[in-house]
Scaffold this motif. Structure first.
Motif, PDB file in Angstrom:
ATOM      1  N   TYR A 118       0.835  -1.200   0.000  1.00 23.88           N
ATOM      2  CA  TYR A 118       0.000   0.000   0.000  1.00 23.88           C
ATOM      3  C   TYR A 118       0.873   1.254   0.000  1.00 23.88           C
ATOM      4  CZ  TYR A 118      -3.591   3.284   1.724  1.00 23.88           C
ATOM      5  OH  TYR A 118      -4.447   4.351   1.895  1.00 23.88           O
ATOM      6  N   ALA A 119       1.871   1.294   0.894  1.00 21.64           N
ATOM      7  CA  ALA A 119       2.789   2.443   0.962  1.00 21.64           C
ATOM      8  C   ALA A 119       3.584   2.589  -0.325  1.00 21.64           C
ATOM      9  CB  ALA A 119       3.740   2.282   2.153  1.00 21.64           C
ATOM     10  N   GLU A 120       3.949   1.472  -0.912  1.00 23.39           N
ATOM     11  CA  GLU A 120       4.689   1.474  -2.176  1.00 23.39           C
ATOM     12  C   GLU A 120       3.836   2.064  -3.300  1.00 23.39           C
ATOM     13  OE1 GLU A 120       7.386  -1.960  -4.029  1.00 23.39           O
ATOM     14  OE2 GLU A 120       5.247  -2.431  -4.134  1.00 23.39           O
ATOM     15  N   LYS A 121       2.591   1.620  -3.406  1.00 14.59           N
ATOM     16  CA  LYS A 121       1.712   2.111  -4.464  1.00 14.59           C
ATOM     17  C   LYS A 121       1.409   3.592  -4.283  1.00 14.59           C
ATOM     18  CE  LYS A 121      -2.620   1.204  -6.899  1.00 14.59           C
ATOM     19  NZ  LYS A 121      -3.815   0.329  -6.995  1.00 14.59           N
ATOM     20  N   LEU A 122       1.123   4.000  -3.047  1.00 10.23           N
ATOM     21  CA  LEU A 122       0.869   5.414  -2.765  1.00 10.23           C
ATOM     22  C   LEU A 122       2.053   6.265  -3.224  1.00 10.23           C
ATOM     23  CD1 LEU A 122      -0.434   6.889   0.580  1.00 10.23           C
ATOM     24  CD2 LEU A 122       1.536   7.859  -0.573  1.00 10.23           C
ATOM     25  N   MET A 129      -4.459   4.878  -6.910  1.00  6.26           N
ATOM     26  CA  MET A 129      -5.063   4.256  -5.730  1.00  6.26           C
ATOM     27  C   MET A 129      -6.582   4.236  -5.886  1.00  6.26           C
ATOM     28  SD  MET A 129      -2.390   3.724  -3.532  1.00  6.26           S
ATOM     29  CE  MET A 129      -3.084   3.544  -1.925  1.00  6.26           C
ATOM     30  N   THR A 130      -7.196   3.150  -5.410  1.00  3.15           N
ATOM     31  CA  THR A 130      -8.653   3.027  -5.440  1.00  3.15           C
ATOM     32  C   THR A 130      -9.141   2.569  -4.077  1.00  3.15           C
ATOM     33  OG1 THR A 130      -8.692   0.689  -6.071  1.00  3.15           O
ATOM     34  CG2 THR A 130      -8.537   2.321  -7.877  1.00  3.15           C
ATOM     35  N   LYS A 131     -10.433   2.524  -3.927  1.00  5.87           N
ATOM     36  CA  LYS A 131     -11.044   2.048  -2.683  1.00  5.87           C
ATOM     37  C   LYS A 131     -10.549   0.643  -2.345  1.00  5.87           C
ATOM     38  CE  LYS A 131     -15.629   1.445  -0.630  1.00  5.87           C
ATOM     39  NZ  LYS A 131     -17.091   1.577  -0.859  1.00  5.87           N
ATOM     40  N   ALA A 132     -10.274  -0.146  -3.363  1.00  8.14           N
ATOM     41  CA  ALA A 132      -9.816  -1.524  -3.149  1.00  8.14           C
ATOM     42  C   ALA A 132      -8.516  -1.580  -2.354  1.00  8.14           C
ATOM     43  CB  ALA A 132      -9.639  -2.231  -4.495  1.00  8.14           C
ATOM     44  N   ASP A 133      -7.654  -0.580  -2.519  1.00 15.09           N
ATOM     45  CA  ASP A 133      -6.381  -0.576  -1.782  1.00 15.09           C
ATOM     46  C   ASP A 133      -6.629  -0.471  -0.279  1.00 15.09           C
ATOM     47  OD1 ASP A 133      -4.463  -0.626  -4.045  1.00 15.09           O
ATOM     48  OD2 ASP A 133      -5.442   1.276  -4.542  1.00 15.09           O
ATOM     49  N   GLY A 134      -7.512   0.423   0.111  1.00  8.83           N
ATOM     50  CA  GLY A 134      -7.854   0.551   1.524  1.00  8.83           C
ATOM     51  C   GLY A 134      -8.603  -0.659   2.040  1.00  8.83           C
TER      52      GLY A 134
END
Length: 196
Positions: A118-122, A129-134
């Protein structure tokens, strides 16, 4: 090397001297990135205060894993090395070596891998980023507050890492880091840049 003129340690006064003293107490020397960011000591102090507020309820291991993932995605050798050193307070060196080389295959828990991804993608492409990440973090048991704090830690790393890169700050190699750990912290970035 940065184009900014930094304050020599012997000439530091006021808030700049306090910032330098914090490095001297914790590291034994003043880092190049501290000297650069202390060109605006009030902003540096505000950033440190914000980071302290964000991480007040977070354990050091989680903070360092997020930071390492974000720094890697950004391409920040400064932060990989500085936080490689800081990570040793929470992560044994053999494990940190594995994480530095490939966190996905380092024996971390699935939740830790998801958090780092998640931190990498951000840090690599926040617009993707999409809702799916959270939701993925929630599926791994993270609360709303934890998801917010993971996001804020990664975003804060972007602020500092990108500032250092933009200013061309000279790389600091912490003298107490083992050569093997330095190589592991730098190798992924050198490989990534050579392939770009």
């Amino acid at each position: 090397m940065t184009v900014l003129r930094t304050t020599p340690e012997a000439e530091a006064t006021g808030l700049t001297a306090k910032i330098y003293d914090d490095d001297l107490r914790s590291l034994g020397y003043v880092t190049t990135h501290t000297k650069t960011m202390a060109v605006n000591p009030e902003a540096y102090e505000a950033f440190e205060g914000l980071l302290g507020t964000i991480t007040a309820g977070m354990d050091l291991r989680r903070y360092e894993l997020i930071t390492l993932a974000a720094a890697t995605a950004i391409g920040s050798t400064h932060c990989r090395l500085a936080h490689g050193l800081k990570s040793l307070k929470a992560i044994p060196e053999p494990e940190l070596l594995r994480i530095a080389r490939d966190f996905r295959n380092a024996g971390l828990s699935p939740a830790e891998v998801a958090m780092m991804e998640y931190a990498e993608k951000l840090s690599a492409n926040a617009a993707a980023m999409t809702k799916a990440d959270g939701l993925r973090l929630r599926e791994h048991g993270f609360s709303d507050r934890e998801i917010m704090d993971i996001t804020l830690v990664a975003a804060a790393r972007n602020y500092l890492s990108r500032s250092l890169l933009a200013l061309g700050v000279e790389l600091d190699r912490p003298p107490t880091l083992s050569p093997e750990l330095q190589d592991a912290l730098l190798a992924p970035l050198e490989t990534r840049h050579s392939q770009a």
